[in-house]
Scaffold this motif. Structure first.
Motif, mmCIF file in Angstrom:
data_model
loop_
_atom_site.group_PDB
_atom_site.id
_atom_site.type_symbol
_atom_site.label_atom_id
_atom_site.label_comp_id
_atom_site.label_asym_id
_atom_site.label_seq_id
_atom_site.Cartn_x
_atom_site.Cartn_y
_atom_site.Cartn_z
ATOM 1 N N GLU A 1 0.829 -1.211 0.000
ATOM 2 C CA GLU A 1 0.000 0.000 0.000
ATOM 3 C C GLU A 1 0.860 1.256 0.000
ATOM 4 N N ASN B 1 2.326 1.744 -3.416
ATOM 5 C CA ASN B 1 1.295 2.243 -4.315
ATOM 6 C C ASN B 1 0.960 3.702 -4.044
ATOM 7 N N HIS C 1 -6.990 -1.065 -5.250
ATOM 8 C CA HIS C 1 -5.844 -1.887 -4.827
ATOM 9 C C HIS C 1 -6.270 -3.345 -4.807
ATOM 10 N N PHE C 2 -5.471 -4.197 -5.434
ATOM 11 C CA PHE C 2 -5.820 -5.612 -5.530
ATOM 12 C C PHE C 2 -4.735 -6.463 -4.874
ATOM 13 N N GLU C 3 -5.175 -7.446 -4.091
ATOM 14 C CA GLU C 3 -4.231 -8.345 -3.438
ATOM 15 C C GLU C 3 -3.572 -9.288 -4.444
ATOM 16 N N LYS D 1 -3.775 -9.262 -11.009
ATOM 17 C CA LYS D 1 -4.747 -8.172 -11.131
ATOM 18 C C LYS D 1 -4.100 -6.827 -10.820
ATOM 19 N N ARG D 2 -3.246 -6.808 -9.805
ATOM 20 C CA ARG D 2 -2.579 -5.556 -9.435
ATOM 21 C C ARG D 2 -1.735 -5.046 -10.589
ATOM 22 N N HIS D 3 -1.032 -5.952 -11.262
ATOM 23 C CA HIS D 3 -0.188 -5.579 -12.398
ATOM 24 C C HIS D 3 -1.053 -5.080 -13.558
ATOM 25 N N ASN E 1 -2.622 -1.680 -12.740
ATOM 26 C CA ASN E 1 -1.596 -0.645 -12.721
ATOM 27 C C ASN E 1 -1.336 -0.157 -14.149
#
Length: 461
Positions: free
Chosen positions: A148, A151, A181-183, A187-189, A192
């Protein structure tokens, strides 16, 4: 001392059982006899904190530290108390004192980092989280907090937007990035790249569309499906907010539909484009070959329909599919934000980032009421891809809701166009580096392209 020891054990027993009344009585009984008994002071401080009496808890911890300044747990608990109260500087100081006494305690570094993050000290917070993980690699709380904090740092794209004067856009991009925000690392990549890459490109391309419309008196844009679904949403919102005299139509189309050129499809296209308005087609990436084929082989009249690309490409392989030997004749205007000569870009990136839950258009069919209904190919995206992109439309909607005339005016009137153009090119080239992410999509993407090219080879004779 022995009697007090037994009373302290009873106090701890009742405390652990959440019988705060009995526990307080026993702690107090010890302190009546021995006012400076450290464990009783600490236990009573913790108990008062649990009862929501923070001022009483602070008194107990402070009294304990006055007589025993190296009582580690009191400093740590005091830090937690101040953090909960929003007294971040005091909390930071208390955690620092705890670290002097216990320099290898991961929870202290984690809590100190969180307090620093709340003060906007992101670099210091990141260092603390990293230190906590070096001491305790399986500390999930520190791991989540580190992600976090990383980010929350201003990204290179947000920094670049600020530097060229697009401060409102930078703030909104940052806000959407932090909210989404994804754990899951994949998905986070993906998101982003979607938010800091694709979304910014779509905004800059929208400004380009506005400029082209102004320069060429374009009154209507036809946004090509599927790739321009999100772009259409953003540009339509921009036009509405600024009351610009440009119509926005979502145009059901594909290479297959254009080359097949059924009578219904031709009627659909001519109906869209012949509304006494100067029209142009919008597409993200492409050569324009299939539209050239359609205009030159299917429409027997002098019909002009320019295309505005984010990136018009020149691929000899594509020209060969359509048996185009000469330079493209698009009757006769194309505009491209990115130079057709650009190299080191992945032509599939924008198509992948703009995937929607919709199969490719096969044709458009005219109904009895003169309405046109799209006909789709039978192939559909795998569930794992749909799961990955399931938040994309919500992100676009969130961003569109943040668009306002002031932000748009700032981008158009204050920011230098050449700076925006250069930034879009830089982001586009940067997306090329994410091979690991886009390889996840390539099996489906390549198979779909092969299917299309097989059918095109049959249709183009």
């Amino acid at each position: 001392m022995t009697r007090n020891f037994h009373i302290l054990q009873l106090a701890a027993k009742y405390h652990q059982a959440n019988d705060f009344t009995q526990a307080k009585q026993f702690y107090s009984k010890i302190l009546e006899v021995e006012p400076n008994q450290p464990d009783a002071l600490y236990g009573l401080g913790v108990l008062e904190r649990q009862r929501g009496k923070d001022s009483e808890a602070e008194k107990m911890f402070r009294a304990l530290l006055d007589i025993q300044p190296k009582y580690f747990k009191a400093w740590f608990s005091l830090g937690n108390l101040y953090q909960a109260q929003g007294q971040w500087l005091k909390a930071e100081q208390a955690y620092q004192q705890a670290l002097i006494l216990r320099p290898n305690e991961a929870p202290i570094y984690n809590n100190l980092g969180y307090t620093q993050k709340l003060q906007g000290k992101l670099d210091e917070a990141i260092c603390c989280y990293q230190q906590a993980l070096s001491i305790q690699p399986n500390c999930k709380e520190a791991e989540v907090n580190l992600i976090e904090a990383l980010n929350a740092q201003e990204s290179s794209v947000e920094n670049a937007l600020n530097e060229i004067g697009a401060k409102s856009l930078a703030r909104v991009i940052r806000k959407i990035r932090l909210v989404n925000h994804f754990e899951d690392p994949l998905k986070r990549h993906f998101y982003n790249c979607f938010i800091q890459g694709n979304l910014v490109i779509l905004v800059i391309f929208s400004i380009f569309l506005w400029r082209i419309a102004q320069q060429n008196k374009i009154e209507q844009y036809l946004f090509s499906s599927r790739d321009c679904y999100y772009l259409h949403k953003i540009f339509e919102r921009m036009v509405g907010k600024c009351e610009l005299p440009i119509d926005c139509q979502y145009f059901f189309t594909s290479r297959l539909a254009r080359v097949k050129g059924s009578q219904d499809y031709l009627s659909y296209l001519l109906d869209l484009a012949n509304k006494e308005k100067n029209s142009a087609i919008v597409d993200l990436v492409g050569t324009g070959s299939s539209l050239s084929y359609l205009l030159n082989n299917k429409i027997n009249l002098d019909f002009s329909l320019p295309i505005v690309f984010f990136h018009q490409t020149k691929l000899s392989r594509v020209k060969n599919i359509y048996h185009l030997d000469d330079e493209l004749n698009l009757n006769n205007t194309t505009h491209s934000l990115i130079s057709p000569e650009s190299r080191n870009v992945n032509l599939d990136v924008l198509e992948i980032l703009n995937y929607i839950n919709q199969p490719m258009i096969k044709d458009v069919l005219k109904q009895d009421d003169n309405e046109y209904v799209p006909s789709f190919c039978s192939n559909s995206m795998p569930d794992e891809i749909l799961t990955l992109i399931d938040c994309s439309e919500q992100i676009i909607d969130d961003f569109s809701n943040h668009l306002n005339p002031e932000m748009i005016a700032e981008i158009i009137d204050i920011v230098d166009w050449e700076d925006l153009k250069s930034l879009s090119a830089a982001i586009y080239h940067q997306l090329y580096q994410h091979h690991d992410l886009f390889s996840y999509f390539m099996t489906f993407h390549v198979e779909e392209n092969k299917m299309v090219e097989r059918q095109l080879s049959i249709l183009v004779k």
